[in-house]
Every structure is written in C-alpha cells, then in structure tokens.
Design a protein around this motif. Structure first.
Motif, PDB file in Angstrom:
ATOM      1  N   GLN A 151       0.816  -1.209   0.000  1.00 40.96           N
ATOM      2  CA  GLN A 151       0.000   0.000   0.000  1.00 40.96           C
ATOM      3  C   GLN A 151       0.856   1.267   0.000  1.00 40.96           C
ATOM      4  OE1 GLN A 151      -2.243  -1.026   3.497  1.00 40.96           O
ATOM      5  NE2 GLN A 151      -3.954  -1.872   2.332  1.00 40.96           N
ATOM      6  N   LYS A 155       0.756   4.076  -2.982  1.00 43.99           N
ATOM      7  CA  LYS A 155       0.413   5.465  -2.669  1.00 43.99           C
ATOM      8  C   LYS A 155       1.530   6.439  -3.018  1.00 43.99           C
ATOM      9  CE  LYS A 155      -1.167   8.461   1.096  1.00 43.99           C
ATOM     10  NZ  LYS A 155      -1.670   8.507   2.497  1.00 43.99           N
ATOM     11  N   GLU A 160      -1.243   6.399  -6.316  1.00 42.25           N
ATOM     12  CA  GLU A 160      -2.621   5.941  -6.286  1.00 42.25           C
ATOM     13  C   GLU A 160      -3.291   6.367  -4.976  1.00 42.25           C
ATOM     14  OE1 GLU A 160      -4.197   4.444  -8.686  1.00 42.25           O
ATOM     15  OE2 GLU A 160      -2.572   3.851 -10.036  1.00 42.25           O
ATOM     16  N   GLU A 161      -4.578   6.642  -5.035  1.00 45.67           N
ATOM     17  CA  GLU A 161      -5.348   6.974  -3.831  1.00 45.67           C
ATOM     18  C   GLU A 161      -5.705   5.668  -3.124  1.00 45.67           C
ATOM     19  OE1 GLU A 161      -6.084   9.889  -2.523  1.00 45.67           O
ATOM     20  OE2 GLU A 161      -5.016  10.979  -4.102  1.00 45.67           O
ATOM     21  N   ILE A 162      -5.072   5.427  -1.987  1.00 45.90           N
ATOM     22  CA  ILE A 162      -5.298   4.171  -1.287  1.00 45.90           C
ATOM     23  C   ILE A 162      -5.050   4.339   0.201  1.00 45.90           C
ATOM     24  CG2 ILE A 162      -2.914   3.356  -1.642  1.00 45.90           C
ATOM     25  CD1 ILE A 162      -4.147   0.518  -2.049  1.00 45.90           C
ATOM     26  N   ARG A 170     -10.789  -5.155  -1.242  1.00 42.44           N
ATOM     27  CA  ARG A 170     -11.180  -4.889  -2.630  1.00 42.44           C
ATOM     28  C   ARG A 170     -10.443  -3.691  -3.204  1.00 42.44           C
ATOM     29  NH1 ARG A 170     -17.598  -4.795  -3.186  1.00 42.44           N
ATOM     30  NH2 ARG A 170     -16.941  -4.490  -5.363  1.00 42.44           N
ATOM     31  N   GLN A 171     -10.243  -2.645  -2.379  1.00 46.07           N
ATOM     32  CA  GLN A 171      -9.549  -1.461  -2.879  1.00 46.07           C
ATOM     33  C   GLN A 171      -8.112  -1.797  -3.269  1.00 46.07           C
ATOM     34  OE1 GLN A 171      -8.125   1.547  -0.175  1.00 46.07           O
ATOM     35  NE2 GLN A 171      -8.851   3.200  -1.510  1.00 46.07           N
ATOM     36  N   THR A 172      -7.389  -2.457  -2.353  1.00 42.66           N
ATOM     37  CA  THR A 172      -5.993  -2.807  -2.633  1.00 42.66           C
ATOM     38  C   THR A 172      -5.904  -3.747  -3.821  1.00 42.66           C
ATOM     39  OG1 THR A 172      -5.434  -2.529  -0.299  1.00 42.66           O
ATOM     40  CG2 THR A 172      -3.900  -3.807  -1.649  1.00 42.66           C
ATOM     41  N   GLY A 174      -7.942  -4.082  -6.337  1.00 46.12           N
ATOM     42  CA  GLY A 174      -8.239  -3.385  -7.580  1.00 46.12           C
ATOM     43  C   GLY A 174      -7.086  -2.514  -8.048  1.00 46.12           C
ATOM     44  N   VAL A 175      -6.448  -1.791  -7.106  1.00 49.74           N
ATOM     45  CA  VAL A 175      -5.337  -0.916  -7.472  1.00 49.74           C
ATOM     46  C   VAL A 175      -4.138  -1.744  -7.914  1.00 49.74           C
ATOM     47  CG1 VAL A 175      -3.724   0.819  -6.622  1.00 49.74           C
ATOM     48  CG2 VAL A 175      -6.133   0.942  -5.969  1.00 49.74           C
TER      49      VAL A 175
END
Length: 273
Positions: A151, A155, A160-162, A170-172, A174-175
């Motif tokens: 992460q 970032k 990336e916005e994380i 799911r956010q991690t 997907g990025v």
C-alpha cells in the motif's frame, strides 16, 4: 556463527548509546551472525547498492543481529537496520515521512531476499527495518507487513489513492491489478515470479523518483507531511508559520519558477524498456 564488523567492506556501526545516540554514525562493533544468513545479507545489500543512485555507503548502523532472546535474533538470523550513511546523504529509518522514495526503493530490494521485512508502519518498527529469512519470499494476502509495504508503494511511488492500513481488501486488490497492467506484470501478485518482478521494478522506479524529486516544491511537500505528523499542539503552531511563509507574495513568486519534473508514466516506460 561468525563474527563480523563489516559487509562488503562497509563498516557496521552501533548507535544506541548515550555517547552514540540513534541517528548518528555510532561506533564500529563486532556482531555474531549465522553464516548462511550472512550470505543472504551480503546478496541483498549488494543488490540494493548496485541500483541505489547514491552508490556504496560509508557506514551502516544496526540495532543488532544476534541477540539473546527468542526468535530469529536468538539464532543470529535477523538484522535490524537503523540507518545508512553516504558521504553527502543519510537515510535514518525514522525519517520515512520525508525520505519516502529512497526508503521504499531500498525496501523493495530487501524484500527480494528476505521473507520478513518489518518497516516504519509496522508496530514498534518506526526506527528500524527488521529483516529475516524465517519465511520464503512471496506475497501473502494475510500478511500485514507485506500489505503495508504494498500500500505504501502504491500510494507514494505509483501515486494511487489508497488507504494504508495493512489489510488486503477490494480497494488494494483493484489498485494492484491496475498498477500491474501499467507495469506489464502478470497477476496474481501471490505468484512468486510476479511479486519478485514487481519488487524489482518498484525499487528501480523509486530510486529514479528519488533522483528527480529534489525541487523546492517537492521538499516543501515533504515538510508539510512532517508537520502533519507532529503532535496536535506543535502541529498547529508550525503549520501556521509554514502557511505564512508559503502565502507570502515573494515566496509564491519564487516557487512559481519550480515545477515537479518527474512523470511517473515516463519513468515506468524507462524501467520497462
């Protein structure tokens, strides 16, 4: 066990004493280390400094290798890295906030050799990296330390916005997929060859960002992050003073002459090529 006081000719120092406090070059010491772990440490540091734009350092400070306590330190199979000193530059691990690119470049290459790397965001490790070989090099979605690293580079290196929380979700996921596509790396990240390729490319990209991010605007951005990390009472006072400086007409005019020169997509293309 073997006793060493240097690796590849780089002196190993200890800086955790009253007369040699943390953050200084300390003094050279002898350290006991398990021989196969020493081989891994040598390989890791060689790769780090082959790629690091600063080259071979003058001193490395360590908080210890063999320590009489449970765990890998008790077997001489762990290394705590406090700081690295070059002639004109110093990386102290507690300074992650304003040395992010250099820090994450080094960590990326360390992770190619050590299955366990505990960094600034891992509890009780703000002031050193802990590395050991107790598990193999790979990416495990349940690993907090590996996900924190992932992460952080998403970032601060790939912009990336994380959320940096050490939790794979799911956010991690997907990025990661998006960034792997940009880098031309196959997924999933849990396949070792994909993960190691990501570590290698990320280390090279981070070092290039470090070389280019030296403009006053970037340095002020780092300073702003340091301010936001201060205790609330100090943060308010320093923030007001910084804003007074930034809002001054002559300061604004001066800063307008400087632009961020890096372009992450251009750097990715250079590394891929």
């Amino acid at each position: 066990m073997k006793t060493i006081n240097q690796v590849h000719g780089i002196p190993l120092h200890y800086a955790r004493l009253t007369n040699h406090p943390y953050g200084t070059r300390g003094e050279q010491r002898n350290f006991a280390i398990e021989e196969r772990f020493l081989d891994t440490l040598k390989e890791a540091l060689q790769e780090v400094f082959e790629h690091c734009p600063l080259g071979i350092p003058e001193v490395i400070t360590t908080a210890g290798i063999f320590v009489d306590k449970p765990g890998q330190h008790g077997h001489g199979k762990a290394f705590d890295l406090d700081a690295i000193f070059w002639r004109d530059e110093t990386l102290v691990t507690s300074n992650f906030i304003h040395q992010k690119e250099l820090y994450l470049g080094i960590e990326s290459f360390l992770r190619k050799h050590f299955g366990i790397v505990l960094n600034y965001y891992y509890p009780n490790h703000k002031d050193h990296w802990h590395v050991d070989t107790s598990v193999p090099v790979d990416y495990n979605e349940t690993s907090k330390s590996e996900t924190l690293y992932l992460q952080l580079v998403l970032k601060y290196i790939y912009k990336e916005e994380i959320l940096v929380d050490g939790v794979w979700g799911r956010q991690t996921s997907g990025v990661v997929k998006e960034v792997f596509e940009r880098l031309g790396i196959n997924t999933p990240i849990t396949t070792k060859v994909n993960y190691v390729k990501f570590l290698d490319m990320t280390g090279k990209i981070a070092f290039k960002l470090y070389e280019e991010n030296t403009s006053p605007r970037h340095l002020l951005s780092n300073l702003t992050e340091v301010v936001e990390d201060l205790p609330q009472q100090s943060r308010i006072a320093v923030r007001e003073a910084l804003n007074s400086f930034l809002n001054h007409e002559e300061t604004a005019t001066w800063l307008s002459d400087f632009e961020e020169i890096h372009n992450i997509d251009t750097i990715i293309e250079e590394v891929i090529a």
